[in-house]
Design a protein around this motif. Sequence first.
Motif, mmCIF file in Angstrom:
data_model
loop_
_atom_site.group_PDB
_atom_site.id
_atom_site.type_symbol
_atom_site.label_atom_id
_atom_site.label_comp_id
_atom_site.label_asym_id
_atom_site.label_seq_id
_atom_site.Cartn_x
_atom_site.Cartn_y
_atom_site.Cartn_z
ATOM 1 N N LEU A 86 0.859 -1.192 0.000
ATOM 2 C CA LEU A 86 0.000 0.000 0.000
ATOM 3 C C LEU A 86 0.894 1.242 0.000
ATOM 4 O O LEU A 86 2.053 1.128 0.442
ATOM 5 N N PRO A 87 0.451 2.399 -0.454
ATOM 6 C CA PRO A 87 -0.843 2.614 -1.099
ATOM 7 C C PRO A 87 -0.866 2.056 -2.519
ATOM 8 O O PRO A 87 0.174 1.766 -3.106
ATOM 9 N N GLY A 88 -2.093 1.927 -3.037
ATOM 10 C CA GLY A 88 -2.262 1.418 -4.389
ATOM 11 C C GLY A 88 -3.557 1.948 -4.972
ATOM 12 O O GLY A 88 -4.361 2.554 -4.257
ATOM 13 N N VAL A 89 -3.743 1.726 -6.262
ATOM 14 C CA VAL A 89 -4.964 2.198 -6.924
ATOM 15 C C VAL A 89 -5.683 0.992 -7.521
ATOM 16 O O VAL A 89 -5.084 0.227 -8.286
ATOM 17 N N LEU A 90 -6.934 0.830 -7.128
ATOM 18 C CA LEU A 90 -7.783 -0.210 -7.713
ATOM 19 C C LEU A 90 -8.551 0.437 -8.857
ATOM 20 O O LEU A 90 -9.170 1.482 -8.682
ATOM 21 N N LYS A 91 -8.463 -0.188 -10.047
ATOM 22 C CA LYS A 91 -9.121 0.410 -11.227
ATOM 23 C C LYS A 91 -9.843 -0.685 -12.006
ATOM 24 O O LYS A 91 -9.435 -1.846 -11.967
ATOM 25 N N THR A 92 -10.859 -0.263 -12.751
ATOM 26 C CA THR A 92 -11.461 -1.199 -13.698
ATOM 27 C C THR A 92 -10.486 -1.344 -14.864
ATOM 28 O O THR A 92 -9.830 -0.373 -15.261
ATOM 29 N N ARG A 93 -10.384 -2.585 -15.390
ATOM 30 C CA ARG A 93 -9.472 -2.799 -16.525
ATOM 31 C C ARG A 93 -9.972 -2.073 -17.766
ATOM 32 O O ARG A 93 -9.207 -1.579 -18.563
ATOM 33 N N ARG A 94 -11.296 -2.026 -17.911
ATOM 34 C CA ARG A 94 -11.891 -1.467 -19.122
ATOM 35 C C ARG A 94 -12.799 -0.274 -18.815
ATOM 36 O O ARG A 94 -13.345 -0.182 -17.719
ATOM 37 N N LEU A 95 -12.961 0.582 -19.802
ATOM 38 C CA LEU A 95 -13.964 1.656 -19.776
ATOM 39 C C LEU A 95 -13.820 2.651 -18.625
ATOM 40 O O LEU A 95 -14.778 3.304 -18.257
ATOM 41 N N GLY A 96 -12.631 2.746 -18.032
ATOM 42 C CA GLY A 96 -12.409 3.793 -17.032
ATOM 43 C C GLY A 96 -11.917 5.038 -17.767
ATOM 44 O O GLY A 96 -11.163 4.930 -18.721
ATOM 45 N N TYR A 97 -12.356 6.198 -17.371
ATOM 46 C CA TYR A 97 -11.823 7.427 -17.947
ATOM 47 C C TYR A 97 -11.991 8.555 -16.941
ATOM 48 O O TYR A 97 -12.864 8.498 -16.080
ATOM 49 N N ASP A 98 -11.121 9.555 -17.058
ATOM 50 C CA ASP A 98 -11.193 10.730 -16.186
ATOM 51 C C ASP A 98 -11.345 10.336 -14.711
ATOM 52 O O ASP A 98 -12.125 10.932 -13.963
ATOM 53 N N GLY A 99 -10.621 9.305 -14.285
ATOM 54 C CA GLY A 99 -10.630 8.921 -12.873
ATOM 55 C C GLY A 99 -11.854 8.120 -12.443
ATOM 56 O O GLY A 99 -11.971 7.750 -11.279
ATOM 57 N N LYS A 100 -12.773 7.863 -13.396
ATOM 58 C CA LYS A 100 -13.951 7.062 -13.035
ATOM 59 C C LYS A 100 -13.532 5.605 -12.958
ATOM 60 O O LYS A 100 -12.647 5.161 -13.685
ATOM 61 N N GLY A 101 -14.168 4.849 -12.058
ATOM 62 C CA GLY A 101 -13.804 3.441 -11.908
ATOM 63 C C GLY A 101 -12.456 3.278 -11.234
ATOM 64 O O GLY A 101 -11.708 2.370 -11.575
ATOM 65 N N GLN A 102 -12.139 4.190 -10.285
ATOM 66 C CA GLN A 102 -10.852 4.101 -9.572
ATOM 67 C C GLN A 102 -11.038 4.332 -8.085
ATOM 68 O O GLN A 102 -11.904 5.101 -7.683
ATOM 69 N N PHE A 103 -10.187 3.693 -7.304
ATOM 70 C CA PHE A 103 -10.236 3.882 -5.848
ATOM 71 C C PHE A 103 -8.808 3.811 -5.314
ATOM 72 O O PHE A 103 -8.101 2.839 -5.558
ATOM 73 N N VAL A 104 -8.395 4.852 -4.607
ATOM 74 C CA VAL A 104 -7.039 4.860 -4.023
ATOM 75 C C VAL A 104 -7.116 4.226 -2.638
ATOM 76 O O VAL A 104 -7.883 4.671 -1.782
ATOM 77 N N LEU A 105 -6.335 3.161 -2.433
ATOM 78 C CA LEU A 105 -6.295 2.465 -1.139
ATOM 79 C C LEU A 105 -5.042 2.867 -0.392
ATOM 80 O O LEU A 105 -3.929 2.692 -0.898
ATOM 81 N N ARG A 106 -5.251 3.421 0.811
ATOM 82 C CA ARG A 106 -4.091 3.837 1.608
ATOM 83 C C ARG A 106 -3.836 2.874 2.763
ATOM 84 O O ARG A 106 -2.725 2.752 3.236
ATOM 85 N N ASP A 107 -4.907 2.211 3.270
ATOM 86 C CA ASP A 107 -4.694 1.173 4.279
ATOM 87 C C ASP A 107 -5.747 0.079 4.135
ATOM 88 O O ASP A 107 -6.741 0.236 3.431
ATOM 89 N N ARG A 108 -5.489 -1.026 4.839
ATOM 90 C CA ARG A 108 -6.302 -2.230 4.668
ATOM 91 C C ARG A 108 -7.757 -2.055 5.073
ATOM 92 O O ARG A 108 -8.630 -2.778 4.592
ATOM 93 N N THR A 109 -8.023 -1.082 5.978
ATOM 94 C CA THR A 109 -9.409 -0.888 6.417
ATOM 95 C C THR A 109 -10.296 -0.397 5.258
ATOM 96 O O THR A 109 -11.510 -0.422 5.361
ATOM 97 N N GLN A 110 -9.660 0.037 4.166
ATOM 98 C CA GLN A 110 -10.456 0.564 3.038
ATOM 99 C C GLN A 110 -10.854 -0.512 2.024
ATOM 100 O O GLN A 110 -11.533 -0.216 1.044
ATOM 101 N N ILE A 111 -10.422 -1.743 2.265
ATOM 102 C CA ILE A 111 -10.659 -2.793 1.264
ATOM 103 C C ILE A 111 -12.154 -2.978 0.988
ATOM 104 O O ILE A 111 -12.585 -2.995 -0.164
#
Length: 368
Positions: free
Chosen positions: A136-161
């Motif tokens: 961590l930290p990391g970014v969870l993203k959709t493999r397809r059809l993401g644009y302009d930051g849509k379909g993304q989530f920044v994970l900073r710690d495990r409680t956010q899973i």
Amino acid sequence: MKLSRVGIVGAGQLGRMLALAGYPLGINCVFLDRSAAAPAAQVAPILTGDLEDPAQLAALAACSDVLTFDWENISGKALAPLEKLTKVRPPRAALEVSQDRIAEKALFSKLRIPVAAHAALDSKEQLIGAIHKLGLPGVLKTRRLGYDGKGQFVLRDRTQIDKAWAAIGGPGLIYEKFQEFSREVSIVGARSAAGQTVFYPLSANSHGGGILLYSLAPFANPGLERSARTYLKRVMNALAYVGVLTMEFFVVKGRLVANEMAPRVHNSGHWTIEGCVTSQFENHLRAICDLPLGSTRALGHTAMINFLGKMPDRERLLAIDGLAFHDYGKEPRPGRKLGHCTILKSRVMERNLALADALKLIQWRPIP
Ligand code: AMP
């Protein structure tokens, strides 16, 4: 054969700026879009229908010498039959690779272009495994059809899973190591069918919430520019690319890490309309119509600022010397790209001062 009729899938602002760049060259664009009120439909003829409707795509191909894209997410399956009807540029393979973040990173890695450590995943268990492996930290993203930051989530710690999974969880995801970048830069280039290539100067891009806010160009860093050109050229040649291709990078510890590519003209290249001898839009048309590529030489120092969600006061912005205004003719909606302006100055300091004035009117905070 002289190629002068260009069919464009999608009639957004990119298509609109392509159509406007085409007229002086004697190139006429025709579009396919769901909406007859789309930005490009205000300046060129349009067929209406779903972007993957086989009959409408065939009709578009029938009235075009070459087919290209404002919207690059058209499926390979919908595209394949069109290759028998007309030239499809850029090639299908380029669109297919760019539609899948994993395929894109695999291509970059194969071409020895650095990418963020990442893992493909389809379940919450696999996300936990990826976090364990990559950290961590990391970014969870959709493999397809993401644009302009849509379909993304920044994970900073495990409680956010759980929260991340609830937001975008499901099959077809990618987890990437978060890049502690000092800047984000992009490069736009064009390649002809004969293999001629041209590259624009680098631009430095500032994002907010995943959306491009403004770009400054040229971003003078000869070392990074050399690397960016080398990487872009590798991708272009590997894909036998024809048209304009854009690559976005993170600058991490003074080196480029590739984020993604766009097989089309790009928001971070809008500055080239006023800022270069030949714009990215004109060079895309030149490339796909087998015309010689134009000079990418910068004419000064530019800032390109997006209008997001609300159009700013046109009169007050136009009072800024050296500012060009672009309204895409779209209905306002929160966060929607409605237009942009470009400031062109001969000195960096003048550009920065005018940028600060413009940002006040567009209600952005000045550059840090
Ligand atoms: P993308 O849709 O991949 O272009 O991501 C949109 C924006 O999110 C990027 O321009 C970055 O500002 C940010 N971002 C995406 N991936 C990462 C990453 N791995 N590390 C840090 N920031 C990222």
